[in-house]
Design an enzyme around this catalytic site. Structure first.
Site, PDB file in Angstrom:
ATOM      1  N   LYS A  97       0.835  -1.191   0.000  1.00 27.87           N
ATOM      2  CA  LYS A  97       0.000   0.000   0.000  1.00 27.87           C
ATOM      3  C   LYS A  97       0.880   1.255   0.000  1.00 27.87           C
ATOM      4  O   LYS A  97       2.019   1.244   0.464  1.00 27.87           O
ATOM      5  CB  LYS A  97      -0.921   0.012   1.224  1.00 27.87           C
ATOM      6  CG  LYS A  97      -1.971  -1.086   1.199  1.00 27.87           C
ATOM      7  CD  LYS A  97      -2.984  -0.844   0.085  1.00 27.87           C
ATOM      8  CE  LYS A  97      -4.030  -1.938   0.018  1.00 27.87           C
ATOM      9  NZ  LYS A  97      -3.495  -3.210  -0.505  1.00 27.87           N
ATOM     10  N   ASP A  98       0.292   2.353  -0.512  1.00 28.94           N
ATOM     11  CA  ASP A  98       1.021   3.616  -0.611  1.00 28.94           C
ATOM     12  C   ASP A  98       1.484   4.104   0.753  1.00 28.94           C
ATOM     13  O   ASP A  98       0.787   3.963   1.755  1.00 28.94           O
ATOM     14  CB  ASP A  98       0.122   4.690  -1.241  1.00 28.94           C
ATOM     15  CG  ASP A  98      -0.209   4.389  -2.685  1.00 28.94           C
ATOM     16  OD1 ASP A  98       0.696   4.472  -3.523  1.00 28.94           O
ATOM     17  OD2 ASP A  98      -1.373   4.067  -2.963  1.00 28.94           O
ATOM     18  N   ARG A  99       2.655   4.721   0.744  1.00 31.24           N
ATOM     19  CA  ARG A  99       3.171   5.317   1.979  1.00 31.24           C
ATOM     20  C   ARG A  99       2.491   6.646   2.264  1.00 31.24           C
ATOM     21  O   ARG A  99       2.107   6.918   3.405  1.00 31.24           O
ATOM     22  CB  ARG A  99       4.682   5.518   1.864  1.00 31.24           C
ATOM     23  CG  ARG A  99       5.274   6.221   3.073  1.00 31.24           C
ATOM     24  CD  ARG A  99       6.770   6.410   2.944  1.00 31.24           C
ATOM     25  NE  ARG A  99       7.318   7.090   4.107  1.00 31.24           N
ATOM     26  CZ  ARG A  99       8.591   7.414   4.268  1.00 31.24           C
ATOM     27  NH1 ARG A  99       9.473   7.113   3.320  1.00 31.24           N
ATOM     28  NH2 ARG A  99       8.994   8.033   5.349  1.00 31.24           N
TER      29      ARG A  99
END
Length: 361
Positions: A97-99
């Site tokens: 998942k995106d940071r």
């Protein structure tokens, strides 16, 4: 684990890039109708992961639903392992998942006979455990049904009526199922490292890192096939020789005749055309579809040969991205909320670019 730095030869290849960047890929419906700023704050990009199954209720693993802010998945996995007193190999997760976001996702931790850790201690590090359940198996990559997104668009300018019409079009017709730019790494470094790998000049790297580079090459070749079909305006059309994929499945079949039955299944969204994930073996398509895919392969022979030599098999991926619950809601004079759900393995960036030209803070 971070990738090794780009070598001087990699930088030379950067100057002679032979592929289209993600920004250069064609859109399907005439380009974006809005301009906006994206990810001004982590809470502007909210992702909620949907598991493909429920917890078992017993077992040696604990299944955790975690909300994290401004943290990447692998870092969270390491923190969970450290608190539990286990190896990071004992931690599983279904997807990266995106940071720069607020994301809710699932992890598993193999505790065996170890006591249950005090998971709430991780809250100070931006890791909030929302649920915990006993489970019998390690969570495997890809064990998702999809992801829900809520995205705040700020400093919005453009034609709101055209945006509403575009939302209706995307709901009815779907979006191109491109692999997003994060697949290729910063500065497309995964592609340059893959080129070095195929040339026998890659830096030392783990099997996992090399796998990421190979995946990036397959993704880029797929994107190029999809781009050419968009330019021909047949990316969402069933053609003789296509492989059509059943919705919600990895199963696909060869189209020998485009009859009314096939057309009706296309209209209902039951099936969609696919593009190649290259590897060893003969292409799975026929006729003009196969000719197009072979031309893309011929334009990058070292890449295709390298994928085959690595033992990857021919696979297929849907060309069309089906979107559920797509809504665009005003929240302020220059702010809009974009909500939607996508199937596993797809990218929000590929949908957003069909609606909005974005800049990132």
């Amino acid at each position: 684990m971070s990738d090794p730095p780009l070598s001087a030869s990699d930088r030379t290849r950067h100057a002679t890039r032979h592929w289209r960047t993600f920004a250069q890929l064609p859109t399907a419906f005439g380009g974006p109708v809005l301009n906006a700023r994206l990810r001004a704050r982590p809470e502007d990009f909210i992702v909620d992961e949907q598991l493909a199954f429920g917890p078992d209720g017993d077992g040696e693993h604990v299944l955790l639903r975690v909300r994290k802010t401004s943290a990447n998945t692998e870092w969270v996995a390491r923190r969970l392992a450290a608190l539990a007193g286990v190896s990071v190999k004992a931690v599983g997760y279904a997807g990266l998942k995106d940071r720069h976001a607020v994301t809710t996702q699932w992890f598993s931790v193999h505790l065996g006979k170890l006591p249950e850790p005090r998971w709430r201690l991780l809250a100070e590090e931006g890791i909030e455990v929302l649920e915990q359940h006993r489970h019998r198996r390690k969570l495997k990559r890809g064990s998702l049904s999809g992801n829900r997104f809520q995205i705040r668009l700020r400093e919005v300018a453009g034609d709101r009526d055209a945006a509403a019409a575009r939302i209706a079009t995307l709901t009815a017709r779907g979006a191109p199922n491109y692999f997003g730019p994060q697949r290729f790494g910063r500065g497309e470094g995964n592609l340059f490292r893959a080129q070095a790998l195929f040339a026998g000049a890659a830096p030392r790297a783990s099997r996992q890192q090399q796998g990421l580079w190979l995946s990036a090459v397959r993704s880029q070749l797929f994107n190029e096939v999809l781009a050419r079909r968009i330019e021909r305006d047949d990316w969402a059309t069933a053609l003789v020789g296509d492989r059509l994929q059943l919705r919600g499945s990895q199963s696909h079949f060869l189209v020998e005749t485009v009859d009314e039955r096939i057309l009706e299944r296309m209209r209902s969204g039951d099936v969609t055309p696919t593009g190649p994930l290259f590897g060893e073996g003969e292409p799975l398509t026929e006729a003009a579809v196969r000719a197009l895919e072979e031309q893309v392969a011929a334009d990058s022979p070292d890449w295709v040969a390298g994928l085959a030599a690595a033992g990857l098999k021919q696979e297929r991926r849907a060309l069309r991205l089906d979107i559920e619950g797509l809504e665009l809601e005003p929240v302020a004079e220059t702010e809009l909320d974009l909500r939607f759900q996508l199937p596993a393995g797809s990218y929000a960036t590929t949908l957003i670019r069909e609606l909005c030209q974005t800049s990132v803070v």
